[in-house]
Design a protein around this motif. Structure first.
Motif, mmCIF file in Angstrom:
data_model
loop_
_atom_site.group_PDB
_atom_site.id
_atom_site.type_symbol
_atom_site.label_atom_id
_atom_site.label_comp_id
_atom_site.label_asym_id
_atom_site.label_seq_id
_atom_site.Cartn_x
_atom_site.Cartn_y
_atom_site.Cartn_z
ATOM 1 N N GLY A 88 -14.968 -26.615 -36.693
ATOM 2 C CA GLY A 88 -14.993 -27.671 -37.701
ATOM 3 C C GLY A 88 -13.799 -27.702 -38.618
ATOM 4 O O GLY A 88 -13.484 -28.728 -39.213
ATOM 5 N N ALA A 89 -13.133 -26.558 -38.756
ATOM 6 C CA ALA A 89 -11.998 -26.467 -39.685
ATOM 7 C C ALA A 89 -10.866 -25.686 -39.025
ATOM 8 O O ALA A 89 -10.992 -25.189 -37.902
ATOM 9 C CB ALA A 89 -12.444 -25.783 -40.983
ATOM 10 N N GLY A 90 -9.756 -25.583 -39.752
ATOM 11 C CA GLY A 90 -8.648 -24.755 -39.283
ATOM 12 C C GLY A 90 -7.969 -25.256 -38.025
ATOM 13 O O GLY A 90 -7.910 -26.450 -37.743
ATOM 14 N N GLN A 105 -17.418 -17.806 -39.025
ATOM 15 C CA GLN A 105 -18.125 -18.773 -39.859
ATOM 16 C C GLN A 105 -18.849 -19.805 -39.011
ATOM 17 O O GLN A 105 -18.585 -19.962 -37.821
ATOM 18 C CB GLN A 105 -17.155 -19.467 -40.830
ATOM 19 C CG GLN A 105 -16.027 -20.224 -40.184
ATOM 20 C CD GLN A 105 -15.086 -20.823 -41.230
ATOM 21 O OE1 GLN A 105 -15.510 -21.594 -42.105
ATOM 22 N NE2 GLN A 105 -13.816 -20.461 -41.164
ATOM 23 N N THR A 106 -19.783 -20.452 -39.670
ATOM 24 C CA THR A 106 -20.491 -21.582 -39.090
ATOM 25 C C THR A 106 -20.124 -22.805 -39.935
ATOM 26 O O THR A 106 -19.301 -22.724 -40.840
ATOM 27 C CB THR A 106 -22.007 -21.363 -39.124
ATOM 28 O OG1 THR A 106 -22.437 -21.326 -40.496
ATOM 29 C CG2 THR A 106 -22.387 -20.055 -38.444
ATOM 30 N N ALA A 107 -20.774 -23.910 -39.660
ATOM 31 C CA ALA A 107 -20.491 -25.107 -40.447
ATOM 32 C C ALA A 107 -20.970 -24.979 -41.890
ATOM 33 O O ALA A 107 -20.503 -25.705 -42.768
ATOM 34 C CB ALA A 107 -21.149 -26.320 -39.798
ATOM 35 N N SER A 108 -21.860 -24.030 -42.160
ATOM 36 C CA SER A 108 -22.435 -23.939 -43.501
ATOM 37 C C SER A 108 -22.038 -22.692 -44.288
ATOM 38 O O SER A 108 -22.228 -22.640 -45.496
ATOM 39 C CB SER A 108 -23.968 -24.000 -43.421
ATOM 40 O OG SER A 108 -24.462 -22.931 -42.624
ATOM 41 N N HIS A 147 -18.179 -30.297 -42.581
ATOM 42 C CA HIS A 147 -17.412 -29.058 -42.647
ATOM 43 C C HIS A 147 -15.996 -29.333 -42.157
ATOM 44 O O HIS A 147 -15.796 -29.925 -41.104
ATOM 45 C CB HIS A 147 -18.089 -28.007 -41.758
ATOM 46 C CG HIS A 147 -17.310 -26.747 -41.585
ATOM 47 N ND1 HIS A 147 -16.835 -26.000 -42.644
ATOM 48 C CD2 HIS A 147 -16.915 -26.088 -40.449
ATOM 49 C CE1 HIS A 147 -16.197 -24.943 -42.175
ATOM 50 N NE2 HIS A 147 -16.234 -24.979 -40.854
ATOM 51 N N GLY A 148 -15.000 -28.929 -42.960
ATOM 52 C CA GLY A 148 -13.615 -29.071 -42.529
ATOM 53 C C GLY A 148 -13.015 -30.443 -42.733
ATOM 54 O O GLY A 148 -11.927 -30.725 -42.218
ATOM 55 N N SER A 149 -13.672 -31.312 -43.506
ATOM 56 C CA SER A 149 -13.142 -32.663 -43.682
ATOM 57 C C SER A 149 -11.777 -32.650 -44.365
ATOM 58 O O SER A 149 -10.918 -33.493 -44.074
ATOM 59 C CB SER A 149 -14.125 -33.527 -44.471
ATOM 60 O OG SER A 149 -14.437 -32.947 -45.720
ATOM 61 N N SER A 161 -24.582 -34.719 -38.840
ATOM 62 C CA SER A 161 -24.530 -33.258 -38.925
ATOM 63 C C SER A 161 -23.305 -32.813 -39.722
ATOM 64 O O SER A 161 -22.438 -33.621 -40.075
ATOM 65 C CB SER A 161 -24.492 -32.640 -37.527
ATOM 66 O OG SER A 161 -23.183 -32.736 -36.983
ATOM 67 N N LEU A 162 -23.204 -31.494 -39.971
ATOM 68 C CA LEU A 162 -22.053 -30.959 -40.703
ATOM 69 C C LEU A 162 -20.812 -30.858 -39.828
ATOM 70 O O LEU A 162 -19.698 -30.716 -40.342
ATOM 71 C CB LEU A 162 -22.385 -29.560 -41.265
ATOM 72 C CG LEU A 162 -23.319 -29.524 -42.479
ATOM 73 C CD1 LEU A 162 -23.659 -28.080 -42.829
ATOM 74 C CD2 LEU A 162 -22.665 -30.214 -43.677
ATOM 75 N N LEU A 163 -20.967 -30.928 -38.521
ATOM 76 C CA LEU A 163 -19.828 -30.901 -37.600
ATOM 77 C C LEU A 163 -19.565 -32.314 -37.083
ATOM 78 O O LEU A 163 -20.354 -32.865 -36.339
ATOM 79 C CB LEU A 163 -20.093 -29.945 -36.434
ATOM 80 C CG LEU A 163 -20.093 -28.458 -36.755
ATOM 81 C CD1 LEU A 163 -20.480 -27.635 -35.533
ATOM 82 C CD2 LEU A 163 -18.722 -28.011 -37.278
#
Length: 245
Positions: A18-20, A45-48, A199-201, A239-241
């Motif tokens: 989701g990020a990086g 890590q996870t999305a949360s 996550h990661g926006s 969802s967060l992803l």
């Protein structure tokens, strides 16, 4: 022959994607630039939530940057997760040694949403000379408050500043581009009620802007185009992803 401009993401590895680095790579591909990557840290890590972090040695990071810049005509670089002012400074100097004209975007990652601390904010005061070598800094609203408190404000005649509005309590989603001493408001194109937290926006927005700069857009146009991209990402699902459309 490769026609897409080359862009490097210098960021952390997030196994959730989701990020990086993984998130930046997805964004680069969608925006038709050739994405390269250098890992600054391994995270679990996870999305949360973020569970752990292992920094890569700075010498290994700078060596990887040198190799990429010696072998590819890099147009723009996005810097994400870095340890402290010294870490960032060495990365910027290495990039500029490889190509003094390259556009550099720093997306400050100070803390995760779950309050996991990444950047040593006590070193921020050491960054004044470094930030004015950058093309753009993209803090979110909370990160901007920390930078301002530490008196780390760039000379906006040299380095532009995009204050991302995703964490604002007023005017949610309205970004502010500060360039040449002027403020330009970038409002959402539609009601934020249509967007879902992701996550990661912040990574996605900054990498989208970097891709646009690599393609030759000026900073305002790059930020506007990046905003259109992140808005599609934010409403891609509940969802967060998010997914890259």
């Amino acid at each position: 022959m490769q026609e897409r401009p080359y862009v490097i993401s210098i960021a952390g590895f997030d196994p959730s994607g989701g990020a990086g680095l993984l998130s930046d790579s997805k964004t680069f591909e969608q925006l038709k630039v050739m994405g390269l990557g250098v890992c600054t840290a391994l995270t679990l890590q996870t999305a949360s939530k973020c569970l752990s972090l292992e920094w890569r040695p700075i010498d290994e990071v700078t060596e990887a940057i040198k190799v990429l810049m010696e072998n590819y005509p890099v147009s723009a670089v996005k810097i994400g997760l870095v340890k402290d002012a010294e870490f960032l400074g060495k990365i910027v100097r290495t990039v500029q040694k490889g190509n003094p004209e390259v556009k550099i975007v720093w997306d400050p990652v100070l803390k995760s949403t779950s309050e996991f601390t990444f950047f040593d904010i006590e070193t921020l005061h050491q960054l004044k000379s470094t930030v004015n070598k950058l093309s753009l800094i993209t803090p979110n609203y909370n990160e901007y408050s920390v930078l301002k408190e530490k008196l780390l404000l760039p000379d906006t005649n040299q380095c532009s500043l995009l204050i991302k509005g995703g964490h604002r309590e007023d005017h949610l989603g309205t970004d502010i581009l500060v360039e040449n001493g002027k403020e330009i408001l970038l409002a959402p194109t539609e009601s934020s009620a249509n967007y879902f937290p992701k996550h990661g926006s912040g990574c996605v927005l900054s990498s989208a802007i970097t891709a646009e700069l690599a393609k030759g857009e000026n900073r305002e146009t790059a930020c506007r185009n990046g905003k259109l991209y992140i808005e599609k990402f934010l409403k891609s699902n509940a969802s967060l992803l998010g997914t890259h459309l």
